[in-house]
Design an enzyme around this catalytic site. Structure first.
Site, PDB file in Angstrom:
ATOM      1  N   PRO A   2       0.837  -1.205   0.000  1.00 39.92           N
ATOM      2  CA  PRO A   2       0.000   0.000   0.000  1.00 39.92           C
ATOM      3  C   PRO A   2       0.870   1.252   0.000  1.00 39.92           C
ATOM      4  O   PRO A   2       1.827   1.355   0.772  1.00 39.92           O
ATOM      5  CB  PRO A   2      -0.786  -0.131   1.307  1.00 39.92           C
ATOM      6  CG  PRO A   2      -0.830  -1.598   1.575  1.00 39.92           C
ATOM      7  CD  PRO A   2       0.501  -2.120   1.092  1.00 39.92           C
ATOM      8  N   GLU A   3       0.546   2.184  -0.889  1.00 39.24           N
ATOM      9  CA  GLU A   3       1.297   3.426  -0.980  1.00 39.24           C
ATOM     10  C   GLU A   3       0.450   4.554  -0.400  1.00 39.24           C
ATOM     11  O   GLU A   3      -0.583   4.303   0.228  1.00 39.24           O
ATOM     12  CB  GLU A   3       1.693   3.676  -2.440  1.00 39.24           C
ATOM     13  CG  GLU A   3       2.530   2.532  -3.008  1.00 39.24           C
ATOM     14  CD  GLU A   3       2.888   2.711  -4.485  1.00 39.24           C
ATOM     15  OE1 GLU A   3       2.917   3.855  -4.966  1.00 39.24           O
ATOM     16  OE2 GLU A   3       3.122   1.689  -5.154  1.00 39.24           O
ATOM     17  N   LYS A  60       3.747   6.255   4.526  1.00 38.04           N
ATOM     18  CA  LYS A  60       2.948   5.028   4.525  1.00 38.04           C
ATOM     19  C   LYS A  60       2.606   4.564   5.947  1.00 38.04           C
ATOM     20  O   LYS A  60       2.112   3.457   6.136  1.00 38.04           O
ATOM     21  CB  LYS A  60       3.705   3.924   3.780  1.00 38.04           C
ATOM     22  CG  LYS A  60       4.037   4.286   2.331  1.00 38.04           C
ATOM     23  CD  LYS A  60       4.893   3.220   1.676  1.00 38.04           C
ATOM     24  CE  LYS A  60       5.354   3.646   0.289  1.00 38.04           C
ATOM     25  NZ  LYS A  60       6.217   2.632  -0.356  1.00 38.04           N
ATOM     26  N   ARG A 283      13.021  -3.193  -9.188  1.00 39.54           N
ATOM     27  CA  ARG A 283      11.578  -2.956  -9.226  1.00 39.54           C
ATOM     28  C   ARG A 283      11.089  -2.935 -10.671  1.00 39.54           C
ATOM     29  O   ARG A 283      11.686  -2.279 -11.545  1.00 39.54           O
ATOM     30  CB  ARG A 283      11.229  -1.608  -8.573  1.00 39.54           C
ATOM     31  CG  ARG A 283      11.720  -1.450  -7.158  1.00 39.54           C
ATOM     32  CD  ARG A 283      11.117  -2.455  -6.205  1.00 39.54           C
ATOM     33  NE  ARG A 283       9.666  -2.362  -6.148  1.00 39.54           N
ATOM     34  CZ  ARG A 283       9.007  -1.505  -5.366  1.00 39.54           C
ATOM     35  NH1 ARG A 283       9.683  -0.661  -4.589  1.00 39.54           N
ATOM     36  NH2 ARG A 283       7.689  -1.495  -5.347  1.00 39.54           N
TER      37      ARG A 283
END
Length: 293
Positions: A2-3, A60, A283
């Site tokens: 979750p960002e 976050k 990434r």
């Protein structure tokens, strides 16, 4: 993971749902979820008879401001009359999420923490991969000093500190890719893989560009793109590609609106070129070779 938009969605849900929520009982289903205090019973005792007064977000991290209630309190009319009782800090990591249950059932396999009020309403923390963490930081201590990652965070994307002057200084002489800069939480808080890709696409900047090559007019576009993309995602309830759920168990809808993220091999909405994927610093990165320079 979750960002910022997903965590902000959770924060809003918690703030709306947990009105006058006084923690009467704490159940730890997985001890490793509690990162601080070291003694898990201190965590339990610290939270018991605490009113969750306000939910904040930093990057976050979720931060609940607590007030100390009397053990006989079931409803607080004047929160200002109560003493502060520190903070409950939560990081959802990869797969953590909350559910609110008025009629609690037995904990599911991946339940990690359960908080109950006087009416037996339950705030349940579930985490499949168990990377999420919680901290109870007592009054008088700063969460930033206790939690290393929290203290190291850069400015919020919506803050006045995140301006062109700041960005210009940040990228000066930096040979790192602009995407790796955006992913660095010590530079800007809350942006992860999804929103780095989407923001760079919106700004027309290749994620592979060395940060030092980004010109001022491009930085202006990038800053605007970051803010607009994040706001749009918050409005859509965040993005769900795996485990993210809001407090009602609903998926975020921004994933239906992405331009490049998870669209490998599909046509670019603008130029019809195929979206590509390649790794940067480990990434997966999604971009349009034609639209992003």
């Amino acid at each position: 993971m979750p960002e910022l938009p997903e965590v902000e969605t959770v924060r809003k849900g918690l703030e709306q749902k947990l009105k006058n929520f006084i923690i009467k009982r704490v159940e730890i289903c997985r001890e490793s979820t509690v990162a601080y205090p070291i003694d898990k019973q201190d965590f339990v005792k610290g939270l018991q008879n605490s009113l969750i007064n306000k939910w904040d977000r930093r990057g976050k991290y979720l931060i609940a401001k607590l007030k100390k209630a009397d053990r006989n309190h079931t409803y607080i009319e004047n929160e200002m009359s109560l003493k502060n009782n520190g903070s409950l800090v939560v990081h959802l990591r990869m797969t953590g999420y909350f559910t609110f249950n008025k009629n609690p059932t037995s904990p599911c396999k991946h339940t990690r923490i359960r908080l109950f009020d006087n009416n037996n309403n339950e705030l349940r923390y579930i985490d499949v991969r168990s990377f999420g963490q919680m901290w109870w930081v007592r009054e008088g201590l700063s969460p930033k000093n206790i939690i290393k990652g929290l203290g190291a965070l850069g400015p919020e994307p919506f803050s006045e500190k995140f301006n062109i002057s700041y960005l210009t200084k940040i990228i000066l002489n930096k040979t790192r890719s602009i995407k790796s800069i955006l992913l660095d939480q010590t530079i800007v808080a809350g942006i992860g893989n999804i929103y780095a890709d989407e923001s760079l696409y919106s700004a027309g900047i290749s994620p592979f560009r060395e940060a030092r090559t980004i010109e001022k007019h491009e930085l202006i576009k990038l800053r605007i793109a970051i803010i607009e993309v994040l706001k749009k995602s918050i409005g859509a309830g965040g993005t769900t590609f795996s485990d993210f759920r809001d407090l009602e168990g609903e998926n975020g809808n921004f994933g239906l609106q992405t331009n490049v993220y998870r669209r490998t091999g599909k046509k670019c909405h603008a130029c019809k070129n195929l979206i590509e994927r390649q790794k940067i610093s480990g990434r997966s990165t999604h971009w349009c070779r034609k639209c992003q320079k």
